[in-house]
Design a protein around this motif. Structure first.
Motif, PDB file in Angstrom:
ATOM      1  N   ASN A 124       0.817  -1.219   0.000  1.00 50.20           N
ATOM      2  CA  ASN A 124       0.000   0.000   0.000  1.00 50.20           C
ATOM      3  C   ASN A 124       0.848   1.264   0.000  1.00 50.20           C
ATOM      4  OD1 ASN A 124      -2.175  -1.633   0.002  1.00 50.20           O
ATOM      5  ND2 ASN A 124      -2.828  -1.223   2.105  1.00 50.20           N
ATOM      6  N   VAL A 125       1.929   1.249   0.789  1.00 42.24           N
ATOM      7  CA  VAL A 125       2.793   2.428   0.814  1.00 42.24           C
ATOM      8  C   VAL A 125       3.446   2.601  -0.556  1.00 42.24           C
ATOM      9  CG1 VAL A 125       4.861   3.465   1.804  1.00 42.24           C
ATOM     10  CG2 VAL A 125       3.206   2.321   3.288  1.00 42.24           C
TER      11      VAL A 125
ATOM     12  N   VAL B 139       1.139   4.172  -3.318  1.00 42.30           N
ATOM     13  CA  VAL B 139       0.811   5.598  -3.373  1.00 42.30           C
ATOM     14  C   VAL B 139       2.011   6.464  -3.770  1.00 42.30           C
ATOM     15  CG1 VAL B 139      -1.100   5.528  -1.746  1.00 42.30           C
ATOM     16  CG2 VAL B 139       1.219   5.895  -0.896  1.00 42.30           C
TER      17      VAL B 139
ATOM     18  N   MET C 132       4.845  12.722   1.752  1.00 45.12           N
ATOM     19  CA  MET C 132       3.921  11.725   1.215  1.00 45.12           C
ATOM     20  C   MET C 132       4.220  10.332   1.757  1.00 45.12           C
ATOM     21  SD  MET C 132       3.044  12.525  -2.723  1.00 45.12           S
ATOM     22  CE  MET C 132       1.963  11.118  -2.897  1.00 45.12           C
TER      23      MET C 132
ATOM     24  N   SER D 219       3.317  10.142   5.502  1.00 44.37           N
ATOM     25  CA  SER D 219       1.884  10.110   5.719  1.00 44.37           C
ATOM     26  C   SER D 219       1.295   8.763   5.293  1.00 44.37           C
ATOM     27  CB  SER D 219       1.240  11.298   4.997  1.00 44.37           C
ATOM     28  OG  SER D 219       0.171  10.895   4.231  1.00 44.37           O
ATOM     29  N   ALA D 220       1.860   8.164   4.236  1.00 48.73           N
ATOM     30  CA  ALA D 220       1.375   6.847   3.807  1.00 48.73           C
ATOM     31  C   ALA D 220       1.664   5.791   4.875  1.00 48.73           C
ATOM     32  CB  ALA D 220       2.020   6.461   2.481  1.00 48.73           C
TER      33      ALA D 220
ATOM     34  N   LYS E 188      -0.701   6.317   7.850  1.00 45.44           N
ATOM     35  CA  LYS E 188      -2.050   5.871   7.518  1.00 45.44           C
ATOM     36  C   LYS E 188      -2.173   4.359   7.650  1.00 45.44           C
ATOM     37  CE  LYS E 188      -3.887   8.850   4.148  1.00 45.44           C
ATOM     38  NZ  LYS E 188      -3.927   9.146   2.722  1.00 45.44           N
ATOM     39  N   GLU E 189      -1.165   3.666   7.135  1.00 48.44           N
ATOM     40  CA  GLU E 189      -1.203   2.204   7.182  1.00 48.44           C
ATOM     41  C   GLU E 189      -1.084   1.695   8.617  1.00 48.44           C
ATOM     42  OE1 GLU E 189      -1.867   0.060   4.735  1.00 48.44           O
ATOM     43  OE2 GLU E 189      -2.301   1.887   3.589  1.00 48.44           O
TER      44      GLU E 189
END
Ligand SMILES: Nc1nc2c(ncn2[C@@H]2O[C@H](COP(=O)(O)OP(=O)(O)OP(=O)(O)O)[C@@H](O)[C@H]2O)c(=O)[nH]1
Ligand SMILES: Nc1nc2c(ncn2[C@@H]2O[C@H](COP(=O)(O)OP(=O)(O)OP(=O)(O)O)[C@@H](O)[C@H]2O)c(=O)[nH]1
Ligand SMILES: [Mg+2]
Ligand SMILES: [Mg+2]
Lengths: 318, 306
Positions: free
Chosen positions: B55-56, B59, B74, B77-78, B81-82
């Motif tokens: 997922n990281v 993005v 970015m 933040s990724a 979020k995960e």
């Protein structure tokens, strides 16, 4: 243009770079089967070391060579270097006119008391008379739990079937008392009344709880049991390593003896709850080098097995 | 606290981003490798870890991205979020209502700490002046009723159970009905330990749940559990309507990462953690502060809301 033959023709010496992709996959696979991460890495490193510089045979691929080497190491880790033969050792103790004494220890809720009761059942089936010492004087219901097991076990093996002998008895002094003292009284009681075996149940404790680890060391030091069994559940992940290292460490550090009594063997419980994620068996034996003496496979008295190393390795590699 | 060690490792890995002069694929991969290794050592489910990595990566598009600062932000933040996704299912936990009966049923694997935690929770509410009580619907484990009895007597919590009735459904129903009539507000039902491989045990759990119609079902998970957690948690959720998770035994060395997979598998928030064997060793669990503490950062909220 000869590059397509590389995989087949065994003229090249294996380098760790060749093996790396396969080893990485193997490591992740072992972790997914619940082998502690640290141990999975060490195992793969040792395989790399063993194979480095070797020449592949004509039809071998790197993947299959790595896999067989790893499987061999796994079987070796699980194969006991020393056999624990409880029944034989009990006879020896009998001849010496004393009971054979086993202590069960481990962290909270792993199945110490239940598997003690299962082992008791197995001993009775082998015609041994057992005294259970209720040395968990802390957890609510711990004494009643053992009393219930004692009642069930005597009902399954009534005295009439054993020449009028009651096969199992509970030695308890309620709650709040010093566990080491109760164990000592129990062993004396068992010696006087010619019991064959004493099974000492202890309270669950976290491996870094110093006062409780000191108390366990004291119990073992003053009572000199024949066998100290560490009970661990197959569900445990990376903590398996820390638990065993610190139990042994505490038994060594707090005993102030040059020859401290460490863990002699492992009871691996709840093996029925993990499907093929059997990695804890590897973590525990790798760390201690001690055998898995019993495997708990359920919640009834007959759910007690010996470890099948081949089957475990098969599940691991699946 | 929980996962503190893990937090340190993740923070260090993230810092490697700030140190790097150029941020390229290699730097990103190196950082992700470190983070994933730390998560695996903390027993986080390997599939969740792999997903986090993907997922990281997904993005971050190096070709399209602008300058260094933006890239850093970015990526960070990724990752945040995960990580938050691991701990936070995004559903509100059940809140009991004052002045009416709230039936809370406990379920979980053998020895995970259900009975101990039942008493802790009843005591917790009792201290806050809720009328709390406990029903012992474990007729299987030797000494189970004595355990409840001794715990409750010590804490002066009313309890219900039986030495003779063998059907947990009957006990659960009788106990809950009795306490409802008596106007209790927090009615906790303790059940036997069970695992997905034994179907009859799962049927029994469903029968108890159907009988008492709980307002919330709490899944109790031990912090030391490894990779087997996810499939067990999923199976519990498939059988009964698990709504909350409690992780126990966090007073030890365990990082509790294995138990975190129960959050995703049951889509339920962690509401409390157990930090000892004594009755007041229970702490409320708040997801967001937990993650920010984990990462040693105060401003995560800002980062993840983007
Ligand atoms: N499925 C399964 N459950 C087991 C096994 N062994 C024990 N249990 C269950 O695990 C739970 C805890 O067992 P106990 O024997 O009370 O554990 P303990 O280590 O003595 O616990 P404390 O004394 O509180 O630390 C009980 O519900 C047991 O029935 C096993 O091999 N398989
Ligand atoms: N150190 C520590 N021990 C705990 C905690 N919670 C429970 N325990 C211990 O874990 C062991 C098992 O707890 P129980 O409450 O009997 O577990 P259970 O889930 O009811 O067990 P079964 O009914 O047999 O399935 C006991 O020794 C408890 O004292 C905790 O947060 N920290
Ligand atoms: Mg016990
Ligand atoms: Mg219980």
């Amino acid at each position: 243009m000869f590059s397509i033959f590389k995989g087949l023709v065994g003229s090249k010496n294996l380098t760790s770079a060749d093996m790396q992709p396969t080893l990485d996959k193997m490591k992740d696979h072992l972790i997914s089967k619940n082998v502690a991460a640290d141990i999975a890495i060490k195992l793969c490193d040792s395989v790399a070391k063993k194979l480095e510089g070797k020449v592949l045979g004509t039809f071998e691929t790197i993947a299959s060579t790595v896999k067989t080497t790893l499987m061999d190491s796994l079987v070796q880790i699980l194969s006991p270097k020393r056999r624990v033969d409880i029944l034989r050792d009990c006879m020896e103790a009998q001849k010496a006119g004393r009971p054979y004494v086993m202590t069960f220890c481990g962290v909270n809720g792993v199945g110490k008391s239940t598997n003690l009761a299962k082992i008791c059942f197995w001993l009775i089936e082998n015609n041994m008379r057992v005294l259970i010492a209720a040395c968990d004087t802390f957890r609510a219901g711990a004494v009643e739990q053992l009393r219930t097991h004692t009642r069930h076990l005597n009902a399954l093996h009534p005295a009439e079937r054993h020449e009028g002998n009651q096969m199992v008895q509970l030695y308890e002094k309620g709650y709040g008392k010093d566990a080491a003292g109760i164990a000592m009284e129990a062993i004396k009681y068992a010696t006087d009344l010619r019991f064959d075996i004493v099974l000492i149940d202890t309270a669950g404790r976290m491996q870094d709880n110093e006062p409780l680890m000191r108390a366990l060391t004291k119990l073992i030091k003053v009572n000199e049991p024949d066998l100290v069994l560490f009970v661990g559940e197959a569900l445990v992940g990376n903590e398996a390593v820390d638990q065993l290292v610190k139990f042994n460490q505490a038994l060594a550090d707090y005993s102030s003896s040059s020859t401290p009594h460490l863990i002699d063997g492992i009871v691996l419980t709840k093996f029925d709850t993990i499907d093929d994620k059997v990695g804890a068996a590897i973590s525990m034996t790798y760390i201690t080098g001690q055998p898995i003496v019993f495997v708990g496979t359920g919640q009834t008295y007959t759910d007690l097995k010996a470890l099948n190393a081949k089957a475990v390795v098969h599940s691991l590699m699946k | 606290m929980v996962l503190a060690d893990l937090g340190r490792k993740i923070t260090t890995a993230l810092q490697s981003l700030s140190k790097a002069t150029i941020i390229n694929e290699e730097v990103l991969n190196g950082m992700l490798k470190e983070i994933c290794a730390a998560l695996l050592e903390a027993d986080v489910n390997i599939r969740l870890v792999k997903k986090l990595r993907e997922n990281v990566r997904a993005v971050i598009d190096f070709d399209e991205m602008a300058g260094g600062l933006n890239k850093r932000k970015m990526i960070q933040s990724a990752v945040f979020k995960e990580l938050v996704k691991l701990v936070d299912p995004g559903v509100k936990p059940f809140q009991p209502l004052k002045g009416k009966p709230n039936v809370i049923m406990f379920v979980g694997l053998q020895g995970s700490g259900k009975t101990t935690t039942c008493t802790k929770l009843a005591y917790h509410y009792q201290k806050k002046n809720w009328k709390s009580c406990l029903v012992c619907a474990d007729t299987f484990r030797a000494g189970a009723y004595d355990q409840v009895k001794q715990n409750c007597t010590k804490a002066r919590i009313p309890f219900y159970g039986s030495y003779t009735e063998v059907d947990p459904v009957v006990i659960a129903q009788d106990g809950v009905n009795m306490f409802k009539k008596e106007g209790f507000e927090i009615i906790i039902v303790d059940t036997s330990g069970r695992h997905k491989q034994e179907e009859s045990l799962f049927e029994e759990m469903l029968a108890v749940s159907n009988a008492v119609q709980p307002d919330n079902i709490i899944f109790v998970m031990d912090a030391t559990i490894g990779q087997a957690c996810e499939s067990q948690a999923r199976a519990f959720k498939e059988k009964v309507d698990v709504g909350s998770v409690i992780i126990t035994k966090l007073d030890g060395h365990a990082k509790g990462g294995g138990a975190l997979s129960a959050v995703a598998a049951t889509n339920s928030p962690i509401i409390y953690i157990g930090t000892g064997e004594h009755i007041d060793d229970l702490e409320p669990f708040k997801t967001k502060p937990f993650v920010s503490k984990l990462l040693g950062m105060g401003d995560i909220e800002g980062l993840i809301d983007k």
